[in-house]
Design a protein around this motif. Structure first.
Motif, PDB file in Angstrom:
ATOM      1  N   LEU A  41     -51.553  24.592 -43.469  1.00 21.00           N
ATOM      2  CA  LEU A  41     -52.242  23.246 -43.391  1.00 21.00           C
ATOM      3  C   LEU A  41     -51.231  22.216 -44.001  1.00 21.00           C
ATOM      4  O   LEU A  41     -51.012  21.052 -43.721  1.00 21.00           O
ATOM      5  N   LYS A  42     -50.416  22.790 -45.033  1.00 19.07           N
ATOM      6  CA  LYS A  42     -49.338  21.962 -45.667  1.00 19.07           C
ATOM      7  C   LYS A  42     -48.280  21.538 -44.499  1.00 19.07           C
ATOM      8  O   LYS A  42     -48.002  20.373 -44.359  1.00 19.07           O
TER       9      LYS A  42
ATOM     10  N   ASN B 142     -53.232  27.889 -46.691  1.00 18.29           N
ATOM     11  CA  ASN B 142     -52.489  26.894 -47.123  1.00 18.29           C
ATOM     12  C   ASN B 142     -51.327  26.260 -46.740  1.00 18.29           C
ATOM     13  O   ASN B 142     -50.978  25.153 -46.494  1.00 18.29           O
ATOM     14  N   GLN B 143     -50.325  27.405 -46.384  1.00 17.79           N
ATOM     15  CA  GLN B 143     -49.039  27.281 -46.052  1.00 17.79           C
ATOM     16  C   GLN B 143     -49.238  26.279 -44.668  1.00 17.79           C
ATOM     17  O   GLN B 143     -48.363  25.297 -44.310  1.00 17.79           O
TER      18      GLN B 143
ATOM     19  N   SER C 226     -61.782  24.741 -41.838  1.00 16.23           N
ATOM     20  CA  SER C 226     -60.638  25.360 -42.704  1.00 16.23           C
ATOM     21  C   SER C 226     -61.151  26.925 -42.679  1.00 16.23           C
ATOM     22  O   SER C 226     -60.145  27.743 -42.673  1.00 16.23           O
TER      23      SER C 226
ATOM     24  N   VAL D   5     -55.450  33.401 -47.716  1.00 14.79           N
ATOM     25  CA  VAL D   5     -55.659  31.960 -48.113  1.00 14.79           C
ATOM     26  C   VAL D   5     -54.230  31.355 -48.074  1.00 14.79           C
ATOM     27  O   VAL D   5     -53.905  30.301 -47.931  1.00 14.79           O
ATOM     28  N   ARG D   6     -53.090  32.208 -48.698  1.00 14.97           N
ATOM     29  CA  ARG D   6     -51.891  31.446 -48.617  1.00 14.97           C
ATOM     30  C   ARG D   6     -51.400  31.162 -47.457  1.00 14.97           C
ATOM     31  O   ARG D   6     -50.583  30.073 -47.567  1.00 14.97           O
TER      32      ARG D   6
END
Ligand code: C5P
Length: 296
Positions: free
Chosen positions: A41-42, A38-39, A23, A34-35
């Motif tokens: 990985l989603k 996250n995007q 990660s 971080v955004r």
């Protein structure tokens, strides 16, 4: 010998560490946003369940393989274990040919046989190791051990080549693929730990009995997994076999020169020579005779 259940908790910790490290690498690739991480990985993991599920297969097989190897180690003497487990070099080549359509020439098959022999000799237990490890093994227990190690050879070859096919067949980053692999490895490891070690974990927690050596093993296991993934992505599983064999020799030499706790035997030297010869032979290409003289 340690009881067969002891490695389950470190395996779970190593998976967590691997997911965390991957990660972090995805975060770096996304300029520390971080955004964005996250995007990504989603998008890649949550929204593409079919792609994610593909990784359940190698993760499940690796979990099974780790357990098979402990069964093998508990039921076989070190020499038989070492010799038999080298067959994974051949199973890996066979799966590379059948699943990836790779072609190997005669010299390359020959070099794989020499590599197997070499790495077996390099890891051959010395007399003192043999004495300290002497176990009374019944024929039944040896049969169980042999079956376990043979199954581990097949699983090692298949899981490695299957993972290679996934890594090379799609555009997803190697780190995202490792997170997917690690998530399943974590779930399978956790189930194994709760089934076999649940009572002890409930009583004294997941980290009971951890010492510096256990932590070092966890970190090395996690790092090793990441290195293996990169090698499989940018080279291949067969070359990984050569790299592993050469690394065994290098670490033995380091312990000889720096730690002075290893005495190389003539068997070790012979094995090292075979590994080095096999490495050169694998890269050797049989060139057709030059046509320049004929042209003249
Ligand atoms: O003996 P073999 O080469 O098959 O062992 C591979 C080991 O590497 C397994 O224990 C597996 O859990 C680990 N691995 C990993 N991460 C990967 C690929 C393999 O931790 N991406």
């Amino acid at each position: 010998m340690a009881p067969a259940t002891w490695p389950r908790r470190p395996v779970v910790s190593a998976e967590v560490l691997k997911i965390f490290a991957c990660s972090l690498l995805v975060l770096m690739e996304n300029n520390f946003s971080v955004r964005a991480m996250n995007q990504l990985l989603k998008e890649e993991i949550v929204k593409r369940p079919a792609e994610t599920m593909k990784l359940a297969i190698p993760a499940g097989i690796y979990t099974l393989q780790n357990n098979l190897l402990y069964v093998a180690l508990s039921n076989l003497d070190a020499a038989t274990y070492q010799v038999t487990y080298q067959l994974k070099i051949l199973t890996t080549a066979l799966f590379s040919v059948s699943m990836l359509g790779r072609r190997l020439g005669l010299y390359q098959w020959l070099s794989l046989l020499i590599l197997m022999a070499g790495v077996t000799l390099v890891q051959w237990p010395t007399e003192s190791e043999g004495d300290s490890e002497q176990k009374i093994l019944s024929a039944g227990s040896q049969f169980v051990g042999l079956m376990a190690v043979l199954m581990a050879c097949v699983s090692s070859g298949f899981a490695g080549v299957y993972f290679e096919k996934i890594l090379k067949g799609t555009k997803q980053s190697v780190w995202v693929r490792n997170i997917q692999l690690g998530l399943f490895g974590f779930v399978f490891g956790l189930v194994g730990m709760l089934v076999y070690d649940g009572q002890r974990v409930k009583q004294s927690g997941i980290f009971q009995g951890y010492n510096t050596i256990t932590c070092t093993v966890v970190v090395l296991q996690a790092l090793g997994g990441l290195v293996i993934a990169v090698v499989i992505k940018y080279a291949d599983n067969i070359l990984k076999g050569f790299a592993t064999s050469l690394s065994i020799i290098t670490s033995a030499l380091i312990s000889y020169f720096l730690l002075e706790d290893f005495n190389p035997t003539s068997i070790f030297f012979l094995g090292s020579m075979l590994v080095i010869a096999a490495t050169f032979l694998y890269g050797y290409e049989c060139k057709p005779p030059s046509s320049s003289t004929i042209k003249v």
